[in-house]
Structures are given as structure tokens and as C-alpha cells.
Design a protein around this motif. Structure first.
Motif, PDB file in Angstrom:
ATOM      1  N   GLY A  89      12.775   7.990  -5.905  1.00  0.00           N
ATOM      2  CA  GLY A  89      12.102   7.083  -6.482  1.00  0.00           C
ATOM      3  C   GLY A  89      12.416   5.731  -6.073  1.00  0.00           C
ATOM      4  N   GLN A  90      11.557   4.581  -6.884  1.00  0.00           N
ATOM      5  CA  GLN A  90      12.146   3.166  -6.495  1.00  0.00           C
ATOM      6  C   GLN A  90      12.440   2.343  -7.827  1.00  0.00           C
ATOM      7  OE1 GLN A  90      11.168   0.997  -3.522  1.00  0.00           O
ATOM      8  NE2 GLN A  90      11.940   2.944  -2.975  1.00  0.00           N
ATOM      9  N   ASP A  91      13.280   1.387  -7.555  1.00  0.00           N
ATOM     10  CA  ASP A  91      13.728   0.569  -8.904  1.00  0.00           C
ATOM     11  C   ASP A  91      14.364   1.347  -9.937  1.00  0.00           C
ATOM     12  OD1 ASP A  91      12.714  -1.569  -7.311  1.00  0.00           O
ATOM     13  OD2 ASP A  91      10.727  -1.188  -8.070  1.00  0.00           O
ATOM     14  N   ASP A  92      13.682   1.208 -10.905  1.00  0.00           N
ATOM     15  CA  ASP A  92      14.265   2.319 -12.392  1.00  0.00           C
ATOM     16  C   ASP A  92      13.572   3.335 -12.357  1.00  0.00           C
ATOM     17  OD1 ASP A  92      11.381   1.374 -12.729  1.00  0.00           O
ATOM     18  OD2 ASP A  92      11.893   0.419 -14.767  1.00  0.00           O
ATOM     19  N   ARG A  93      13.148   3.808 -11.273  1.00  0.00           N
ATOM     20  CA  ARG A  93      12.571   5.391 -11.188  1.00  0.00           C
ATOM     21  C   ARG A  93      11.390   5.377 -12.063  1.00  0.00           C
ATOM     22  NH1 ARG A  93      15.324   9.779 -11.915  1.00  0.00           N
ATOM     23  NH2 ARG A  93      14.302  10.835 -10.279  1.00  0.00           N
ATOM     24  N   ARG A  94      10.848   4.538 -12.295  1.00  0.00           N
ATOM     25  CA  ARG A  94       9.429   4.599 -13.340  1.00  0.00           C
ATOM     26  C   ARG A  94       8.269   5.281 -12.742  1.00  0.00           C
ATOM     27  NH1 ARG A  94       4.887   2.127 -15.323  1.00  0.00           N
ATOM     28  NH2 ARG A  94       5.194   0.180 -13.848  1.00  0.00           N
ATOM     29  N   ARG A  95       7.959   6.038 -13.128  1.00  0.00           N
ATOM     30  CA  ARG A  95       6.779   6.871 -12.484  1.00  0.00           C
ATOM     31  C   ARG A  95       5.418   6.187 -12.707  1.00  0.00           C
ATOM     32  NH1 ARG A  95       2.466  10.262 -13.764  1.00  0.00           N
ATOM     33  NH2 ARG A  95       2.216  12.063 -12.461  1.00  0.00           N
ATOM     34  N   LEU A  96       4.739   5.766 -11.748  1.00  0.00           N
ATOM     35  CA  LEU A  96       3.165   5.221 -11.832  1.00  0.00           C
ATOM     36  C   LEU A  96       2.154   6.211 -11.980  1.00  0.00           C
ATOM     37  CD1 LEU A  96       3.544   2.867  -8.828  1.00  0.00           C
ATOM     38  CD2 LEU A  96       4.176   2.343 -10.968  1.00  0.00           C
ATOM     39  N   SER A  97       1.366   5.645 -12.855  1.00  0.00           N
ATOM     40  CA  SER A  97       0.011   6.471 -13.225  1.00  0.00           C
ATOM     41  C   SER A  97      -0.903   6.327 -12.027  1.00  0.00           C
ATOM     42  CB  SER A  97      -0.532   5.918 -14.416  1.00  0.00           C
ATOM     43  OG  SER A  97      -1.049   4.578 -14.183  1.00  0.00           O
ATOM     44  N   ILE A  98      -1.895   6.978 -12.025  1.00  0.00           N
ATOM     45  CA  ILE A  98      -3.046   6.991 -10.826  1.00  0.00           C
ATOM     46  C   ILE A  98      -3.599   5.662 -10.772  1.00  0.00           C
ATOM     47  CG2 ILE A  98      -5.264   7.713 -10.145  1.00  0.00           C
ATOM     48  CD1 ILE A  98      -4.407  10.552 -11.126  1.00  0.00           C
ATOM     49  N   LEU A  99      -3.904   5.061 -12.123  1.00  0.00           N
ATOM     50  CA  LEU A  99      -4.361   3.692 -12.250  1.00  0.00           C
ATOM     51  C   LEU A  99      -3.424   2.699 -11.382  1.00  0.00           C
ATOM     52  CD1 LEU A  99      -6.652   1.764 -12.871  1.00  0.00           C
ATOM     53  CD2 LEU A  99      -5.526   1.773 -15.154  1.00  0.00           C
ATOM     54  N   GLU A 100      -2.163   2.805 -11.889  1.00  0.00           N
ATOM     55  CA  GLU A 100      -1.223   1.890 -11.332  1.00  0.00           C
ATOM     56  C   GLU A 100      -0.824   1.909  -9.947  1.00  0.00           C
ATOM     57  OE1 GLU A 100       2.123   1.109 -15.121  1.00  0.00           O
ATOM     58  OE2 GLU A 100       1.920   2.979 -14.277  1.00  0.00           O
ATOM     59  N   GLN A 101      -0.981   3.162  -9.276  1.00  0.00           N
ATOM     60  CA  GLN A 101      -1.041   3.336  -7.818  1.00  0.00           C
ATOM     61  C   GLN A 101      -1.990   2.642  -7.255  1.00  0.00           C
ATOM     62  OE1 GLN A 101       0.876   6.786  -6.187  1.00  0.00           O
ATOM     63  NE2 GLN A 101       1.132   7.862  -7.990  1.00  0.00           N
ATOM     64  N   THR A 106       0.876  -1.137   0.039  1.00  0.00           N
ATOM     65  CA  THR A 106      -0.125  -0.008   0.115  1.00  0.00           C
ATOM     66  C   THR A 106       0.779   1.284   0.065  1.00  0.00           C
ATOM     67  OG1 THR A 106      -0.079   0.160   2.382  1.00  0.00           O
ATOM     68  CG2 THR A 106      -1.628  -1.234   1.458  1.00  0.00           C
ATOM     69  N   HIS A 107       2.167   1.068   0.408  1.00  0.00           N
ATOM     70  CA  HIS A 107       2.843   2.297   0.700  1.00  0.00           C
ATOM     71  C   HIS A 107       3.978   2.487  -0.441  1.00  0.00           C
ATOM     72  CE1 HIS A 107       5.309   5.576   2.663  1.00  0.00           C
ATOM     73  NE2 HIS A 107       6.148   4.888   2.786  1.00  0.00           N
ATOM     74  N   ALA A 108       4.096   1.405  -1.053  1.00  0.00           N
ATOM     75  CA  ALA A 108       5.226   1.608  -2.142  1.00  0.00           C
ATOM     76  C   ALA A 108       4.864   2.577  -3.208  1.00  0.00           C
ATOM     77  CB  ALA A 108       5.412   0.129  -2.864  1.00  0.00           C
ATOM     78  N   PRO A 109       3.648   2.698  -3.918  1.00  0.00           N
ATOM     79  CA  PRO A 109       3.604   3.750  -4.696  1.00  0.00           C
ATOM     80  C   PRO A 109       3.746   5.139  -4.356  1.00  0.00           C
ATOM     81  CG  PRO A 109       1.645   2.217  -4.400  1.00  0.00           C
ATOM     82  CD  PRO A 109       2.576   1.896  -3.222  1.00  0.00           C
ATOM     83  N   HIS A 110       3.941   5.456  -3.112  1.00  0.00           N
ATOM     84  CA  HIS A 110       4.333   6.853  -2.527  1.00  0.00           C
ATOM     85  C   HIS A 110       5.888   6.845  -2.740  1.00  0.00           C
ATOM     86  CE1 HIS A 110       4.543  10.410  -0.344  1.00  0.00           C
ATOM     87  NE2 HIS A 110       5.236  10.115   0.539  1.00  0.00           N
ATOM     88  N   HIS A 111       6.503   5.682  -2.850  1.00  0.00           N
ATOM     89  CA  HIS A 111       8.030   5.994  -3.152  1.00  0.00           C
ATOM     90  C   HIS A 111       8.247   5.774  -4.317  1.00  0.00           C
ATOM     91  CE1 HIS A 111      10.214   5.715   0.963  1.00  0.00           C
ATOM     92  NE2 HIS A 111       9.047   5.184   1.258  1.00  0.00           N
ATOM     93  N   HIS A 112       7.348   5.528  -5.277  1.00  0.00           N
ATOM     94  CA  HIS A 112       7.475   5.671  -6.773  1.00  0.00           C
ATOM     95  C   HIS A 112       7.471   6.983  -7.404  1.00  0.00           C
ATOM     96  CE1 HIS A 112       7.922   1.285  -8.219  1.00  0.00           C
ATOM     97  NE2 HIS A 112       7.259   1.198  -7.196  1.00  0.00           N
ATOM     98  N   ILE A 113       7.183   7.965  -6.643  1.00  0.00           N
ATOM     99  CA  ILE A 113       7.373   9.480  -7.059  1.00  0.00           C
ATOM    100  C   ILE A 113       8.679   9.831  -7.200  1.00  0.00           C
ATOM    101  CG2 ILE A 113       5.144   9.942  -5.735  1.00  0.00           C
ATOM    102  CD1 ILE A 113       7.090  11.239  -3.685  1.00  0.00           C
TER     103      ILE A 113
END
Length: 313
Positions: free
Chosen positions: A276-288, A161-168
Motif C-alpha cells: 500500500g501507500q502512505d497510511d495504507r488507506r484503501r481508495l474507493s473507485i471514485l477516489e481512484q 495516474t499510477h499511484a492509485p494502483h499502489h494504494h491497493i
């Protein structure tokens, strides 16, 4: 100091010698904290009693800090673009509406009902000085958020649940509101409803946390004095927590009260620029939104693919 125009801060970090503008911006976080406390303690009663006051002050704090980013930014790579603006706006509105509604209905109202049913009363709290009450509310909320944050980094179901916040991939004043809806609900939980605090002291604590956490995510070149940063979270502390390196995410969990990290041994000095996380790929709203369920979705897709391959031609 001199040739290289470098000086050492009280925390041991090497930083360029501050200009007058830098020094002024360094004082803005503590000045805004003082302004919030002054407002909620001294504003006219009619203003304090209005149900719109907190609704106005909370986004106003964010708007002020977003404006400061335009005047004295910390990193050009964190500069907000059109896509980031509308994504952040979506989450700010989501938090202020749906998440807020769910928190009241699923957490605060049941706690108030339990309080009334069990006859829980804390009249001694109302006798405390107003500032003490405000700081108590702030500390209780931060204590809960600190341990919730640590849990999210140490147990996979909560991490999802928290990981998406780290994908910014950049930080700015609105980024504290960005995350999976489940996480946004979880971090809104507290036990404050069980205690008899003065209403304005609670609202002051909410805005106090808002000021600190907004600056802790903001793209503002402000390095508050040691008497602030020893107790309260700054962008230096929190940007390190958002760094790409895994070991850096295992520190500085305090949303606004970095003192808790110092007490519980999770404090680390430093600052992050690349976040960011991993390859620093930004997540879309749907992906988050779907992120916590992605392992189940992937498993389902794998089974379907396996069943399809096994089917006779």
C-alpha cells in the motif's frame, strides 16, 4: 536444513522446506506458461480463428489463478473479501470493455492507418518460427511497459495516474487490472500493430503475459524455479515493488519480464507482505478515478475557501 526446517533458494532467500504441495504449486506458473503456448500453437484452426477464443482464454487464466488462491494462499491478510471482489470485478470489466475499445480506436487503428499510408511492411517477421514470433511480441510489449512503468514512478503527472494502483492494500490475481482509467489506457499501448506478426503468435504472447502478471499479483503460495524467476516476474518480485516503503517501490518495474530490471539495474531481491501507500488507506473507485485531478481539485477548493474568507460579512 533440518532443525529449523529452513533452506536457501538459488536467489539466496531463506524459505521453509517445501512440502509436496508447495513443490507442485511452485511448478504451476511455468506449467501454465507452457500450456498457453501449447494451446495457441496446436489448437484446431477453427478454434484459433474464432473471435471468441482470446475473449475466453484471458479471463479463464484469471479465474484459474483465483481458484488456486483458495487452495494454497500466500498470506491470510491478502484474502479477498466481498468488497475487494466487486471492486476487482469492476476494473476487470472496465479493462475488457471501455479501455479495450479506447485502445483500439485511439491507438491501434491510427497505427494501422499509418502503417498502410507509409507502406510499412515486415514480411521477414512472418518467416520466423512461430515460437520466436510469440516471444518477440511478448518482449516488445514488456519493453514498452517497463519504460512506461518507470516513467510513471519518475514524473509526477504520470505518477498521479499510477499511484492509485499502489494504494491497493492486498494482492490477488485480479489486482493487475485495478488502477486509474488513464493508467490502464497508457499501459495498454504498444507498437505491435506496426509489425506483421502471426495472429496466433500475438494472442499467445498476450496470454503468456496474462499468466505471468496474474501470478505476479496473486495470493498463491508459489515460488517458481530459478530458471523461471530469473526471466519472468513472480509474486516475490512484485510484492516488494508494492511495499509501503518508498525505496522498495523504486525497483522491479517489469510487469512480466523481470529480466529487464536485471538488465537496466532496477532489480532488487526481496518480498513484501504489507502493501500500500502512505497510511495504507484503501481508495474507493471514485477516489481512484479522481486521483490524478486531486491537486487541481484541492487548489480549486482552497481558492474558493480563500475567496469566501475574504468576502465581507
Amino acid at each position: 536444513m533440518s532443525a529449523m526446517e529452513i533452506e536457501t533458494t538459488a536467489e539466496g532467500a531463506l524459505v521453509p522446506v517445501a512440502s509436496f504441495k508447495d513443490k507442485a504449486f511452485n511448478l504451476l506458473p511455468p506449467l501454465m506458461v507452457a500450456a498457453v503456448l501449447l494451446f495457441w500453437s496446436q489448437a484446431p484452426q477453427a478454434v484459433l480463428d474464432s473471435e471468441w477464443t482470446l475473449t475466453i482464454t484471458s479471463p479463464l487464466i484469471m479465474l484459474i489463478v483465483l481458484g488456486l488462491e483458495q487452495v494454497h494462499e500466500r498470506h491470510a491478510g491478502w484474502r479477498m473479501n466481498r468488497q475487494e471482489f466487486f471492486t476487482d470485478l469492476f476494473y476487470v470489466v472496465l479493462s475488457a470493455t471501455v479501455i479495450s475499445w479506447l485502445t483500439v480506436r485511439l491507438a491501434e487503428n491510427p497505427l494501422l492507418a499509418a502503417k498502410a499510408s507509409l507502406g510499412i511492411a515486415t514480411p521477414s517477421i512472418t518467416q520466423l518460427p512461430w515460437l520466436v514470433q510469440a516471444l518477440m511480441v511478448f518482449t516488445i510489449i514488456e519493453f514498452g511497459q517497463y519504460w512506461m512503468h518507470r516513467l510513471m514512478h519518475n514524473w509526477t503527472p504520470f505518477w498521479l495516474t499510477h499511484a492509485p494502483h499502489h494504494h491497493i492494500t492486498q494482492l490477488n490475481a485480479a489486482k493487475g487490472a485495478v488502477g486509474n482509467p488513464i493508467e490502464l489506457f497508457l499501459i495498454s499501448l504498444s507498437v505491435i500493430a506496426l509489425l506483421d506478426f502471426d495472429k496466433t503468435a500475438m494472442f499467445a504472447a498476450f496470454n503468456l503475459g496474462g499468466v505471468v502478471s496474474t501470478f505476479a499479483h496473486a495470493n498463491v503460495r508459489a515460488n517458481p524455479p530459478i530458471w523461471y524467476s530469473f526471466f519472468l516476474t513472480t509474486i516475490r518480485h512484485h510484492s516488494l515493488h508494492h511495499s509501503v516503503a518508498y525505496e522498495n517501490t523504486r525497483c522491479n518495474y517489469g510487469n512480466s519480464l523481470i529480466l529487464l530490471d536485471r538488465i537496466f539495474g532496477t532489480y532488487r531481491e526481496g518480498e513484501g507482505i504489507e502493501v500500500g501507500q502512505d497510511d495504507r488507506r484503501r481508495l474507493s473507485i471514485l477516489e481512484q478515478t479522481l486521483f490524478p485531478f486531486q491537486p487541481l481539485i484541492d487548489r480549486y477548493k482552497a481558492r474558493r475557501a480563500q475567496a469566501s474568507d475574504a468576502a465581507p460579512a
